[in-house]
Design a protein around this motif. Structure first.
Motif, mmCIF file in Angstrom:
data_model
loop_
_atom_site.group_PDB
_atom_site.id
_atom_site.type_symbol
_atom_site.label_atom_id
_atom_site.label_comp_id
_atom_site.label_asym_id
_atom_site.label_seq_id
_atom_site.Cartn_x
_atom_site.Cartn_y
_atom_site.Cartn_z
ATOM 1 N N ILE A 141 0.950 -1.163 -0.037
ATOM 2 C CA ILE A 141 0.011 -0.028 0.052
ATOM 3 C C ILE A 141 0.898 1.295 0.038
ATOM 4 N N TRP A 142 0.239 2.319 -0.382
ATOM 5 C CA TRP A 142 1.101 3.742 -0.290
ATOM 6 C C TRP A 142 1.476 3.949 1.227
ATOM 7 N N PRO A 143 2.581 4.191 1.365
ATOM 8 C CA PRO A 143 2.878 4.716 2.838
ATOM 9 C C PRO A 143 2.197 5.858 3.456
ATOM 10 N N SER A 144 2.142 7.103 2.251
ATOM 11 C CA SER A 144 1.313 8.284 2.645
ATOM 12 C C SER A 144 0.712 8.503 1.479
ATOM 13 N N LYS A 145 -0.355 9.496 1.489
ATOM 14 C CA LYS A 145 -1.019 10.052 0.504
ATOM 15 C C LYS A 145 -0.575 11.395 0.034
ATOM 16 N N GLY A 146 -0.518 11.962 -0.992
ATOM 17 C CA GLY A 146 -0.203 13.259 -1.511
ATOM 18 C C GLY A 146 -0.022 13.268 -2.873
ATOM 19 N N ILE A 147 0.633 14.399 -3.440
ATOM 20 C CA ILE A 147 0.716 14.622 -4.633
ATOM 21 C C ILE A 147 2.298 13.947 -5.112
ATOM 22 N N ILE A 148 2.303 13.338 -6.022
ATOM 23 C CA ILE A 148 3.588 12.633 -6.880
ATOM 24 C C ILE A 148 4.327 13.652 -7.301
ATOM 25 N N ALA A 172 4.681 14.500 -2.109
ATOM 26 C CA ALA A 172 4.217 15.796 -1.430
ATOM 27 C C ALA A 172 3.341 15.919 -0.622
ATOM 28 N N ALA A 173 3.632 16.498 0.670
ATOM 29 C CA ALA A 173 2.004 16.655 1.658
ATOM 30 C C ALA A 173 2.814 17.510 2.731
ATOM 31 N N PRO A 174 1.954 18.024 3.474
ATOM 32 C CA PRO A 174 2.159 18.828 4.675
ATOM 33 C C PRO A 174 3.222 18.056 5.590
ATOM 34 N N LEU A 263 4.350 -1.590 -7.457
ATOM 35 C CA LEU A 263 3.869 -2.486 -6.398
ATOM 36 C C LEU A 263 2.526 -1.919 -5.812
ATOM 37 N N VAL A 264 2.283 -0.534 -6.127
ATOM 38 C CA VAL A 264 0.949 -0.125 -5.485
ATOM 39 C C VAL A 264 -0.110 0.538 -6.660
ATOM 40 N N PRO A 265 -1.362 0.584 -6.047
ATOM 41 C CA PRO A 265 -2.436 1.251 -6.902
ATOM 42 C C PRO A 265 -2.190 2.670 -7.399
ATOM 43 N N PRO A 266 -2.696 3.041 -8.202
ATOM 44 C CA PRO A 266 -2.239 4.623 -8.844
ATOM 45 C C PRO A 266 -2.649 5.356 -7.262
ATOM 46 N N MET A 267 -1.918 6.557 -7.202
ATOM 47 C CA MET A 267 -2.080 7.481 -5.888
ATOM 48 C C MET A 267 -3.465 7.881 -6.068
ATOM 49 N N PRO A 268 -4.295 7.877 -4.871
ATOM 50 C CA PRO A 268 -5.811 8.439 -5.058
ATOM 51 C C PRO A 268 -5.740 10.012 -5.284
ATOM 52 N N ALA A 269 -6.643 10.423 -5.881
ATOM 53 C CA ALA A 269 -6.927 11.714 -6.201
ATOM 54 C C ALA A 269 -7.051 12.488 -4.880
ATOM 55 N N PRO A 270 -6.840 13.711 -4.569
ATOM 56 C CA PRO A 270 -6.934 14.651 -3.563
ATOM 57 C C PRO A 270 -8.458 14.942 -3.320
#
Length: 274
Positions: A141-148, A172-174, A263-270
């Motif tokens: 799974i993604w280790p964190s969510k944000g903008i690639i 990128a994320a806060p 190895l992971v799905p596409p990053m979810p949209a914000p």
């Protein structure tokens, strides 16, 4: 989960051997496989760990050759050889000329150079681990969510001097955004202040596969700690040589740098603000 290519190779012999490889057959990929228990494997002469259930992994770096030889010695002692064919990838190459020399190769004191060398040695030593941990066979799974904000394999050439290719994916994320384990494993390194990577954690998933997380503002784990998939290990930051808060997530199979995004799905949209 992104579409995976499954390769099933049946080698006809008195005792047929089946090898099932799952993953993207391309440079930078991690393949996970299964064969008959008790089989011994070598790829390009390198011994490949096979667990009691016949599971194994193979890794291919950014510029890996497109053909590799996998030799299997079956439990009855007979040998079979198969060729693994990869596709070639195109990477983003950016050339920038006319920069002041000091920005291309900034001067560093001997103290800083010695520090950098010692920290790189720490990371190289951690990557030598070859443990029988089996978390590598989980769906990551993604280790964190944000903008690639950075992708695997990209490279800059400054004033004609090639920089090291990017060896992972940047999110990128806060500052303070949680970072979780993309798969389970054991912490092999946890440092709060590396020169280049700042707060740095390495997570051993087994069979020579490790994740590295860099530029962390918080490191919430210690070496030797067992973590489960989804468990918090720290938080995003801008520590080390970073221009803004982001997570650098790298993946390796021993010395081969791999693309974790495969190895992971596409990053979810914000999520849109209400």
């Amino acid at each position: 989960m992104r579409t995976l290519l499954v390769l099933i190779l049946i080698l006809w012999s008195p005792l047929a051997l089946a090898i099932d490889l799952t993953g993207e057959m391309t440079q930078g990929s991690l393949l996970r496989g299964k064969t008959d228990p008790g089989t011994e494997l070598k790829m390009d002469g390198q011994v490949v760990r096979v667990d009691p259930d016949g599971r194994f992994v193979l890794g291919f770096n950014r510029n890996a050759a497109l053909h590799h030889q996998l030799v299997a010695q079956k439990p009855d002692g007979t040998l079979e050889t198969l060729t693994i064919a990869l596709t070639e990838r195109d990477y983003d190459i950016q050339r920038i000329d006319g920069l002041p020399d000091r920005t291309v190769t900034p001067p560093r004191t001997k103290e800083v150079q010695d520090r950098i060398a010692a920290e790189f040695a720490q990371i190289r030593e951690a990557r030598k681990r070859a443990t029988p941990i089996t978390d590598v066979f989980e769906d990551f799974i993604w280790p964190s969510k944000g903008i690639i904000s950075g992708v695997f394999g990209s490279q800059r050439i400054l004033n004609g001097q090639p920089r090291n290719p990017h060896s992972g994916v940047d999110v990128a994320a806060p500052t303070g955004t949680p970072i979780v384990a993309p798969a389970g494993g054991v912490i092999s390194l946890a440092e709060k202040d590396h020169y280049f990577t700042g707060g740095t954690v390495m997570l051993d998933h087994g069979h020579g596969v490790q994740s590295i997380f860099a530029h962390m503002s918080e490191v919430d784990v210690v070496p030797g700690q067992r973590v489960r998939q989804g468990e918090r290990i720290g938080a995003i930051g801008a520590t080390g040589r970073a221009t803004g808060p982001h997570l650098h997530w790298g993946l390796s199979w021993f010395g081969a740098r791999l693309d974790p995004a495969l190895l992971v799905p596409p990053m979810p949209a914000p999520k849109k603000a209400d």
